[in-house]
Design an enzyme around this catalytic site. Structure first.
Site, PDB file in Angstrom:
ATOM      1  N   PHE A 136     120.451 -39.605 -20.984  1.00 46.27           N
ATOM      2  CA  PHE A 136     121.249 -40.806 -21.174  1.00 46.27           C
ATOM      3  C   PHE A 136     120.509 -41.672 -22.201  1.00 46.27           C
ATOM      4  CE2 PHE A 136     122.929 -44.973 -20.099  1.00 46.27           C
ATOM      5  CZ  PHE A 136     124.260 -44.691 -19.878  1.00 46.27           C
ATOM      6  N   TYR A 233     125.413 -49.017  -8.939  1.00 43.51           N
ATOM      7  CA  TYR A 233     126.857 -49.237  -9.158  1.00 43.51           C
ATOM      8  C   TYR A 233     127.642 -47.936  -9.328  1.00 43.51           C
ATOM      9  CZ  TYR A 233     125.138 -49.070 -14.021  1.00 43.51           C
ATOM     10  OH  TYR A 233     124.500 -48.719 -15.178  1.00 43.51           O
TER      11      TYR A 233
HETATM   12  C1  PLP Z   1     124.111 -45.150 -15.871  1.00 41.32           C
HETATM   13  C2  PLP Z   1     122.756 -44.743 -16.330  1.00 41.32           C
HETATM   14  C3  PLP Z   1     121.829 -45.701 -16.744  1.00 41.32           C
HETATM   15  C4  PLP Z   1     122.260 -47.141 -16.814  1.00 41.32           C
HETATM   16  O1  PLP Z   1     121.275 -48.014 -17.180  1.00 41.32           O
HETATM   17  P1  PLP Z   1     121.606 -49.585 -17.082  1.00 41.32           P
HETATM   18  O2  PLP Z   1     120.353 -50.217 -17.457  1.00 41.32           O
HETATM   19  O3  PLP Z   1     122.076 -49.858 -15.693  1.00 41.32           O
HETATM   20  O4  PLP Z   1     122.725 -49.870 -18.027  1.00 41.32           O
HETATM   21  C5  PLP Z   1     120.549 -45.278 -17.066  1.00 41.32           C
HETATM   22  N1  PLP Z   1     120.208 -43.973 -17.011  1.00 41.32           N
HETATM   23  C6  PLP Z   1     121.097 -43.015 -16.633  1.00 41.32           C
HETATM   24  C7  PLP Z   1     120.697 -41.596 -16.566  1.00 41.32           C
HETATM   25  C8  PLP Z   1     122.394 -43.390 -16.297  1.00 41.32           C
HETATM   26  O5  PLP Z   1     123.271 -42.465 -15.941  1.00 41.32           O
END
Ligand code: PLP
Length: 419
Positions: A136, A233
């Site tokens: 991600f 979330y």
């Molecule tokens: C959804 C997700 C995030 C989200 O990070 P935020 O700081 O909450 O926006 C981070 N890493 C992965 C692997 C995710 O799937």
């Protein structure tokens, strides 16, 4: 995990069979705990979990009684001050943490920064961070930011195309950051084996659990993990933007010094001392005033999780994803997600050159999934509020959208800001 059904081969082949599985499903009673719009099959709980039925009442109480009537007294009287640690204790059983190792605060991205900088500082003299190219993106961006700090580590990436972790591990690597379940493909890493491999080279292991917490049992302590982060979330249903969690193994508490320090992580925040001295335990990873109203929604969602048997959750997840994989293969679609249940999380990703338009057409028909560039249609399976008949019906609608090519309508080609 070898006793777990791998799903795809034993998948039901009629809707009546699905209905029979629903009738025997020990988790079926949870569906009623959620608000789900009429006519929608929600296959995106891996991006934003559904709304638990009693969340609104809990939030109303937090706003009207705790804030409205209690005012500043609620920091003590309503326990606001203790929420980051208290909610951490409620998440601990979901991730296999021991007491005192988990706090809830900030976003996953910010917690990742704290975990990575703490890990790097625990391995002085080692100048590299290893991450995975297909991660991600925020994980890569945070690793890049940490690498760019003065005196920060060099960054090495495991290639998308099979470059092996082992090839990058040497005595210069301070920390390895990986996603337990890959957000795009749904591939599940063997946490115990990879953590052990990383430790063999003297490096520390940080796991991102965004797509595993609430999707499958996680055993951080048992696997000897050093740090972990994740959001609340997605599968946990804490609401849009609900605060993330951070796990730090107790053996690191005394020496851990994350590079982001604030007064909520101070040993005595209300002494208002000019110098920083860290709180004992995982509390030193806290930074600033917590989002109390978001915590109220998270409390309500964790009320549901308190009742969930994670082994039953995992079994149903594998059966749901196995069914969808089997049905997608019958349509001739390319399945990106591993067929082997031991290697997949709780999502199914399908490749289609016009995946964006197909997903948009499905959403118009009430089947909500999402799309990840360049060509992946992603469907999340949340065992608490999905039935086998839902999966069957979603696949029927997908078959229809593909057979009629209804996705070719011009309106489905327009990209929205959030995909
Ligand atoms: C959804 C997700 C995030 C989200 O990070 P935020 O700081 O909450 O926006 C981070 N890493 C992965 C692997 C995710 O799937």
């Amino acid at each position: 995990m070898s006793s777990e059904p791998t799903g795809a081969d034993a998948a039901p082949s009629t809707r009546a069979h699905c209905a029979a599985l629903d009738a025997a499903d020990p988790l079926a009673r949870f569906r009623d705990r959620f608000v789900l719009p009429e006519g929608v099959i929600y296959l995106d709980g891996n991006s934003l979990g559904a709304l638990p039925r009693h969340t609104a009442a809990r939030m109303r109480e937090a706003v009207e009684r705790e804030w409205g009537q209690g005012l500043i007294r609620s920091w003590n009287d309503a326990g606001w001050f203790d929420l980051p640690r208290g909610l951490g204790e409620r998440i601990a059983p979901l991730i296999g943490a021991r007491p005192g190792e988990t706090v809830v605060c900030d976003s996953t991205s910010v917690n990742l920064f704290k975990a990575l900088t703490a890990a790097v500082r625990l391995r002085p003299g080692r100048g590299a961070v290893v991450a995975e190219l297909g991660s991600f993106p925020t994980d890569l961006y945070v690793a890049e930011g940490v690498s760019g700090l003065p005196g920060g580590p060099e960054r090495r990436l495991i290639g998308r195309d099979g470059a092996e972790l082992e090839d990058l591990l040497d005595d210069q690597v301070a920390v390895v950051l990986l996603s337990h379940v890959d957000y795009r493909t749904g591939r599940l890493h063997d946490m115990a084996a990879v953590t052990e491999q990383v430790h063999r080279h003297g490096a520390l292991m940080v796991w991102d659990l965004c797509h595993s917490v609430g999707a499958l049992p996680v055993r951080l302590d048992e696997c000897g993990v050093d740090f972990a982060v994740g959001c609340t979330y997605k599968y946990l249903n804490g609401g849009p933007g609900s605060p993330a969690f951070l796990y730090a193994a107790s053996r690191h508490h005394a020496a851990a010094s994350p590079a982001l320090t604030g007064w909520f992580g101070h040993a005595d925040p209300f002494a208002f001392e000019p110098g920083y001295s860290p709180a004992a335990g995982a509390g030193r990873f806290l930074v600033g005033t917590p989002p109390v109203l978001s915590f109220a929604a998270l409390q309500a969602s964790l009320d549901v999780w308190d009742e969930v048997d994670l082994a039953a959750l995992r079994a149903k997840s594998l059966a749901l994803t196995g069914l969808f994989i089997a049905l997608a293969e019958r349509l001739g679609l390319e399945v990106v997600t591993p067929r082997d249940g031991e290697r997949r999380g709780s999502q199914v990703s399908l490749r289609h050159p016009d995946g964006y338009a197909v997903v948009r057409a499905l959403i118009e028909r009430g089947v909500i999934g999402d799309f990840r560039a360049p060509d992946v249609m992603r469907f999340g399976f949340t065992p608490l509020y999905l039935s086998f008949c839902d999966v069957w019906d979603a696949a029927e609608i997908l078959a229809d959208v593909l057979a009629t090519e209804s996705w070719r309508a011009a309106r489905f080609a327009l990209r929205a800001a959030v995909t």
